[in-house]
Design a protein around this motif. Structure first.
Motif, PDB file in Angstrom:
ATOM      1  N   HIS A 191      16.026  38.968  23.925  1.00 29.02           N
ATOM      2  CA  HIS A 191      15.291  38.033  24.786  1.00 29.02           C
ATOM      3  C   HIS A 191      13.858  38.477  25.026  1.00 29.02           C
ATOM      4  CE1 HIS A 191      17.183  39.984  28.599  1.00 29.02           C
ATOM      5  NE2 HIS A 191      16.951  40.827  27.652  1.00 29.02           N
ATOM      6  N   GLU A 195       7.333  44.965  32.481  1.00 27.27           N
ATOM      7  CA  GLU A 195       8.434  45.895  32.240  1.00 27.27           C
ATOM      8  C   GLU A 195       8.589  46.047  30.737  1.00 27.27           C
ATOM      9  OE1 GLU A 195       9.957  48.582  32.722  1.00 27.27           O
ATOM     10  OE2 GLU A 195       9.926  47.851  34.767  1.00 27.27           O
ATOM     11  N   ASP A 198      20.168  39.290  44.737  1.00 29.81           N
ATOM     12  CA  ASP A 198      20.610  38.608  43.523  1.00 29.81           C
ATOM     13  C   ASP A 198      21.491  37.431  43.908  1.00 29.81           C
ATOM     14  OD1 ASP A 198      20.783  39.751  40.332  1.00 29.81           O
ATOM     15  OD2 ASP A 198      22.099  38.095  40.892  1.00 29.81           O
ATOM     16  N   THR A 242       8.280  39.229  32.221  1.00 30.65           N
ATOM     17  CA  THR A 242       7.290  38.794  31.219  1.00 30.65           C
ATOM     18  C   THR A 242       7.056  37.293  31.404  1.00 30.65           C
ATOM     19  OG1 THR A 242       8.202  40.440  29.738  1.00 30.65           O
ATOM     20  CG2 THR A 242       6.762  38.771  28.746  1.00 30.65           C
ATOM     21  N   PRO A 278      14.500  36.524  35.168  1.00 26.98           N
ATOM     22  CA  PRO A 278      13.966  36.085  33.878  1.00 26.98           C
ATOM     23  C   PRO A 278      13.260  34.730  33.826  1.00 26.98           C
ATOM     24  CG  PRO A 278      16.375  36.334  33.800  1.00 26.98           C
ATOM     25  CD  PRO A 278      15.960  36.646  35.183  1.00 26.98           C
ATOM     26  N   GLY A 292      19.544  42.533  37.568  1.00 30.64           N
ATOM     27  CA  GLY A 292      20.134  42.496  36.230  1.00 30.64           C
ATOM     28  C   GLY A 292      19.929  43.804  35.484  1.00 30.64           C
ATOM     29  N   LYS A 293      19.915  43.696  34.154  1.00 30.77           N
ATOM     30  CA  LYS A 293      19.831  44.896  33.307  1.00 30.77           C
ATOM     31  C   LYS A 293      18.586  45.720  33.583  1.00 30.77           C
ATOM     32  CE  LYS A 293      20.717  42.430  29.549  1.00 30.77           C
ATOM     33  NZ  LYS A 293      21.306  41.227  30.138  1.00 30.77           N
ATOM     34  N   ILE A 294      17.517  45.062  34.034  1.00 33.23           N
ATOM     35  CA  ILE A 294      16.293  45.808  34.354  1.00 33.23           C
ATOM     36  C   ILE A 294      16.157  46.020  35.853  1.00 33.23           C
ATOM     37  CG2 ILE A 294      13.777  45.859  34.076  1.00 33.23           C
ATOM     38  CD1 ILE A 294      15.286  45.896  31.407  1.00 33.23           C
ATOM     39  N   SER A 318      16.477  48.657  26.182  1.00 32.73           N
ATOM     40  CA  SER A 318      17.887  48.812  26.603  1.00 32.73           C
ATOM     41  C   SER A 318      18.482  50.072  26.009  1.00 32.73           C
ATOM     42  CB  SER A 318      18.723  47.639  26.100  1.00 32.73           C
ATOM     43  OG  SER A 318      18.335  46.475  26.705  1.00 32.73           O
ATOM     44  N   ILE A 359      11.957  40.571  39.316  1.00 27.60           N
ATOM     45  CA  ILE A 359      12.387  40.826  37.944  1.00 27.60           C
ATOM     46  C   ILE A 359      13.543  39.874  37.594  1.00 27.60           C
ATOM     47  CG2 ILE A 359      13.629  42.917  38.718  1.00 27.60           C
ATOM     48  CD1 ILE A 359      11.830  42.697  35.351  1.00 27.60           C
ATOM     49  N   TYR A 395       8.837  35.673  23.510  1.00 28.52           N
ATOM     50  CA  TYR A 395       7.507  35.706  24.122  1.00 28.52           C
ATOM     51  C   TYR A 395       6.374  35.145  23.267  1.00 28.52           C
ATOM     52  CZ  TYR A 395      10.223  38.223  27.530  1.00 28.52           C
ATOM     53  OH  TYR A 395      11.189  38.550  28.435  1.00 28.52           O
TER      54      TYR A 395
HETATM   55  N1  LIG Z   1      16.570  43.361  29.081  1.00 32.45           N
HETATM   56  C1  LIG Z   1      15.554  43.937  28.478  1.00 32.45           C
HETATM   57  O1  LIG Z   1      15.740  44.654  27.487  1.00 32.45           O
HETATM   58  C2  LIG Z   1      14.131  43.766  28.987  1.00 32.45           C
HETATM   59  C3  LIG Z   1      13.166  44.623  28.506  1.00 32.45           C
HETATM   60  C4  LIG Z   1      11.878  44.541  28.990  1.00 32.45           C
HETATM   61  C5  LIG Z   1      11.576  43.580  29.947  1.00 32.45           C
HETATM   62  N2  LIG Z   1      12.521  42.718  30.420  1.00 32.45           N
HETATM   63  C6  LIG Z   1      12.122  41.747  31.454  1.00 32.45           C
HETATM   64  O2  LIG Z   1      13.053  41.775  32.509  1.00 32.45           O
HETATM   65  C7  LIG Z   1      13.416  40.436  32.853  1.00 32.45           C
HETATM   66  C8  LIG Z   1      14.806  40.463  33.421  1.00 32.45           C
HETATM   67  O3  LIG Z   1      15.659  40.884  32.377  1.00 32.45           O
HETATM   68  P1  LIG Z   1      17.137  41.360  32.617  1.00 32.45           P
HETATM   69  O4  LIG Z   1      17.613  41.867  31.313  1.00 32.45           O
HETATM   70  O5  LIG Z   1      17.208  42.238  33.801  1.00 32.45           O
HETATM   71  O6  LIG Z   1      17.859  39.968  32.949  1.00 32.45           O
HETATM   72  P2  LIG Z   1      19.354  39.780  33.389  1.00 32.45           P
HETATM   73  O7  LIG Z   1      19.744  38.426  32.927  1.00 32.45           O
HETATM   74  O8  LIG Z   1      20.194  40.958  33.028  1.00 32.45           O
HETATM   75  O9  LIG Z   1      19.266  39.769  34.987  1.00 32.45           O
HETATM   76  C9  LIG Z   1      18.631  38.797  35.737  1.00 32.45           C
HETATM   77  C10 LIG Z   1      19.235  38.816  37.137  1.00 32.45           C
HETATM   78  O10 LIG Z   1      18.502  37.896  37.943  1.00 32.45           O
HETATM   79  C11 LIG Z   1      19.441  37.228  38.785  1.00 32.45           C
HETATM   80  N3  LIG Z   1      18.855  35.983  39.279  1.00 32.45           N
HETATM   81  C12 LIG Z   1      18.728  34.787  38.642  1.00 32.45           C
HETATM   82  N4  LIG Z   1      18.130  33.899  39.444  1.00 32.45           N
HETATM   83  C13 LIG Z   1      17.853  34.535  40.615  1.00 32.45           C
HETATM   84  C14 LIG Z   1      17.246  34.145  41.827  1.00 32.45           C
HETATM   85  N5  LIG Z   1      16.784  32.924  42.003  1.00 32.45           N
HETATM   86  N6  LIG Z   1      17.144  35.066  42.804  1.00 32.45           N
HETATM   87  C15 LIG Z   1      17.633  36.324  42.655  1.00 32.45           C
HETATM   88  N7  LIG Z   1      18.220  36.739  41.517  1.00 32.45           N
HETATM   89  C16 LIG Z   1      18.330  35.868  40.511  1.00 32.45           C
HETATM   90  C17 LIG Z   1      20.656  37.047  37.902  1.00 32.45           C
HETATM   91  O11 LIG Z   1      21.833  36.780  38.653  1.00 32.45           O
HETATM   92  C18 LIG Z   1      20.695  38.358  37.146  1.00 32.45           C
HETATM   93  O12 LIG Z   1      21.503  39.337  37.793  1.00 32.45           O
HETATM   94  C19 LIG Z   1      13.289  39.679  31.535  1.00 32.45           C
HETATM   95  O13 LIG Z   1      13.093  38.308  31.724  1.00 32.45           O
HETATM   96  C20 LIG Z   1      12.085  40.337  30.929  1.00 32.45           C
HETATM   97  O14 LIG Z   1      10.922  39.709  31.373  1.00 32.45           O
HETATM   98  C21 LIG Z   1      13.805  42.802  29.968  1.00 32.45           C
END
Ligand SMILES: NC(=O)c1ccc[n+]([C@@H]2O[C@H](COP(=O)([O-])OP(=O)(O)OC[C@H]3O[C@@H](n4cnc5c(N)ncnc54)[C@H](O)[C@@H]3O)[C@@H](O)[C@H]2O)c1
Length: 432
Positions: A270, A163, A38, A130, A94, A17-19, A167, A92, A275
Motif C-alpha cells: 500500500h 512515516e 482507533d 502519506t 490511511p 494499525g501496523k504503523i 514492515s 496515522i 502513491y
Molecule cells: N504499513 C506500512 O508498511 C507503511 C509504511 C510507511 C508508511 N505507512 C503509512 O502509514 C499509514 C497507516 O498504515 P498502517 O499500515 O498503519 O494502516 P493499518 O490499516 O494497519 O491501520 C490503520 C488503523 O487506522 C484505524 N482507523 C481507521 N479509521 C479511523 C478513524 N477514523 N479514527 C481512528 N482510527 C481509524 C483502523 O482501524 C486501523 O487500525 C499508511 O496509510 C501510510 O501512509 C505505512
C-alpha cells in the motif's frame, strides 16, 4: 530519563494499525503518556490488555507490554476525548485509492472530524500518513479550523512528518531513519522537532514547509516505482538477447552513479503502487511516473507469457502460486501481484492453487482460489509453479515434491536455478 516530579506530556496517536501501534508504544516507552485512538473495538481492547494485534514485528510485543506495565499506554474508540486530553496529536490513519486510482479520504476525513471536535488551544497536530501535497494545510488544517473555531498558527500548531519505515523492522527503522519534519510556521516546526527528538531519539531533517515534507515521501515512492519499472524494461530486453540481468546489474552497478534496481513479477503493497497516483491524479500529464505504473502492473502478464512460451496453453493446467502476500514475510495483500496473476489465470481457465504460510486456508479461499499445503500430495500434480513472494519458509523448499511440474517461474529471481533443474523442472526467471 523521565523526571519523576513532572507530569508526563500527553500524546494522542490516532490510528493504532501496523504503523500507529509501534509509534504509540515507542512514545509510551520514551517518557510520554499515550492515548491511542482507533475505531476498531478489537484493536482497542487488545492494547488495553497490553497485547499487540500486529504480528511479525520484532520488538513490538515487548514495547506494548512494557508500556502497559508502566501504565503509559491506553486505548480508546473515542478520538475526540483522547485529543482533548493531549497537547500533541499524531495522525496515522490511511489514505487509499479506489478502483479507479482516485484518492480515497474516507478514513482520515472521519478521523480529522473527531480531532477537530476534541482539540484545545495550544495543541500540536502532526500528520504522518502519506498524503497528496498540500493536504495538511488545505484540507485537514482548514477542516480543523472550521469545526473547532480555532485558527492554525495562532490557536493550534500544525506539522507534517512522513512515516518511512519498512514492515518487519519498524521499531528498528523508527530509531535509524532520520525523521523529515515540516511545519506550518517556525513554532510548529520547533514543537514537532522537539517532540520527535525525545519521543523517537532519532536524527531529524527539518524542511522549509509542510508541502516539502509531504512531497518528499511521495517522491521517494515514485523514485522506487520508476526505477523498478526501468529494471523490468531492461530485464525484458535481456530476455530477448539471452543475457542474464543479474550479472548485468552487478557489473553496471560497480560504476558509482549506477543504481539499477531488481526486476520482478510486479510491485505491490500500500505504498509504492499507490502513491504515484497522488501525483498522477494531481496535474501530472504523460510523465514517466504513469508509464512506470503500467510497466510494473503488466509484469504478471509478461510472466504468464513466458510460461506459455515454454508449455503452450495453460487451459485446464494446475498452477500453484507461492505467496499471496505482496512481498516476503508480510501478511498484506494490498495490490499484490498474486491478485493480478489470479485474474489473468482465471481468464485462461487455469486451475489456480495458492500457498502462503502466513494465511489460513479460508483466508486464501476468500480470493476465489484453492489453498494448497506444500505437504499435501496434490503438490505432485502441479504443472506450473510461480514464486511471487519469497517467504522465509520457501528458502528450504524441496522441488522434488512437484513431481509433474514442467516450469517454475521465479518471479523474484530468488531461487537456486540449479536445484530446480536437478528436479527436472524448467527454471525461468525475469531477465534471464
Ligand atoms: N504499513 C506500512 O508498511 C507503511 C509504511 C510507511 C508508511 N505507512 C503509512 O502509514 C499509514 C497507516 O498504515 P498502517 O499500515 O498503519 O494502516 P493499518 O490499516 O494497519 O491501520 C490503520 C488503523 O487506522 C484505524 N482507523 C481507521 N479509521 C479511523 C478513524 N477514523 N479514527 C481512528 N482510527 C481509524 C483502523 O482501524 C486501523 O487500525 C499508511 O496509510 C501510510 O501512509 C505505512
Amino acid at each position: 530519563m523521565t523526571n519523576m516530579n513532572q507530569p508526563l506530556e500527553n500524546v494522542a496517536v490516532v490510528g493504532l494499525g501496523k504503523i500507529g501501534l509501534p509509534l504509540a508504544a515507542t512514545f509510551a516507552n520514551n517518557g510520554y503518556n499515550v492515548f491511542g485512538a482507533d475505531v476498531n473495538e478489537k484493536v482497542v481492547s487488545s492494547v488495553n490488555q497490553g497485547k499487540s494485534h500486529v504480528k511479525n514485528e520484532p520488538g513490538l510485543e515487548e514495547l506494548v507490554e512494557s508500556a502497559y506495565r508502566i501504565r503509559t499506554l491506553t486505548a480508546t474508540q473515542n478520538t475526540a476525548e483522547a485529543v482533548r486530553k493531549s497537547n500533541i496529536v499524531i495522525v496515522i490513519v490511511p489514505v487509499l485509492v479506489d478502483d479507479q486510482n482516485h484518492v480515497d479520504y474516507t478514513y482520515i476525513d472521519s478521523a480529522v472530524e473527531s480531532i477537530a471536535k476534541g482539540i484545545t488551544k495550544g495543541t500540536l497536530v502532526v500528520f504522518e500518513t502519506t498524503i497528496p501535497t498540500g493536504d495538511t494545510r488545505n484540507r485537514f488544517g482548514k477542516r480543523i479550523e472550521e469545526v473547532s473555531g480555532l485558527s492554525m498558527g495562532e490557536d493550534f500548531y500544525l506539522a507534517y512528518s512522513p512515516e518511512r519505515v519498512y514492515s518487519n523492522r519498524i521499531i528498528e527503522d523508527l530509531k535509524k531513519y532520520p525523521k523529515v519534519v515540516g511545519g506550518l510556521d517556525k513554532k510548529s516546526l520547533e514543537l514537532a522537532s522537539s517532540f520527535y527528538r525525545k519521543a523517537l531519539k532519532c536524527e531529524l531533517i527539518e524542511v522549509s514547509s509542510l508541502e516539502t515534507a509531504e512531497f518528499s515521501k511521495v517522491a521517494e515512492c515514485v523514485y522506487r516505482d520508476v526505477n523498478i519499472a526501468l529494471a523490468n524494461e531492461l530485464a525484458k530486453f535481456a530476455d530477448q538477447k539471452g543475457v542474464k540481468m543479474s550479472e548485468v546489474i552487478q557489473a553496471s552497478n560497480s560504476q558509482p552513479y549506477s543504481n539499477i534496481h531488481y526486476p520482478g513479477i510486479g510491485v505491490g503493497g500500500h505504498c509504492i503502487p499507490i502513491y504515484p497516483y497522488f501525483f498522477i491524479n494531481r496535474g501530472l500529464t504523460n510523465g514517466v511516473t504513469e508509464l512506470s505504473r503500467t510497466i510494473n502492473d503488466t509484469m504478471s502478464d509478461y510472466a504468464i507469457a513466458k510460461i506459455e512460451k515454454e508449455m503452450g496453453s495453460l487451459q485446464g493446467k494446475n498452477v500453484l502460486i507461492l505467496g499471496l502476500a505482496f512481498r516476503e514475510n508480510v501478511k498484506e495483500t494490498t495490490k499484490s501481484s498474486t491478485l493480478l496473476l489470479i485474474k489473468q489465470l482465471k481468464e485462461k481457465q487455469t486451475k489456480i492453487y495458492v500457498n502462503d504460510p502466513l494465511y489460513t486456508d479460508s483466508e486464501i479461499a476468500g480470493f476465489g482460489v484453492t489453498p494448497l499445503s506444500l505437504e499435501d500430495e496434490t503438490a505432485a500434480e502441479m504443472d506450473v509453479v510461480i514464486l511471487q513472494a519469497f517467504h522465509k519458509q520457501y528458502e528450504t523448499l524441496a522441488f522434488s515434491k512437484f513431481a509433474s511440474c514442467k516450469v517454475l517461474l521465479d518471479g523474484r529471481n530468488a531461487l537456486n536455478s540449479a536445484d530446480i533443474s536437478q528436479a527436472g523442472i524448467k527454471y525461468i526467471g525475469i531477465g534471464n
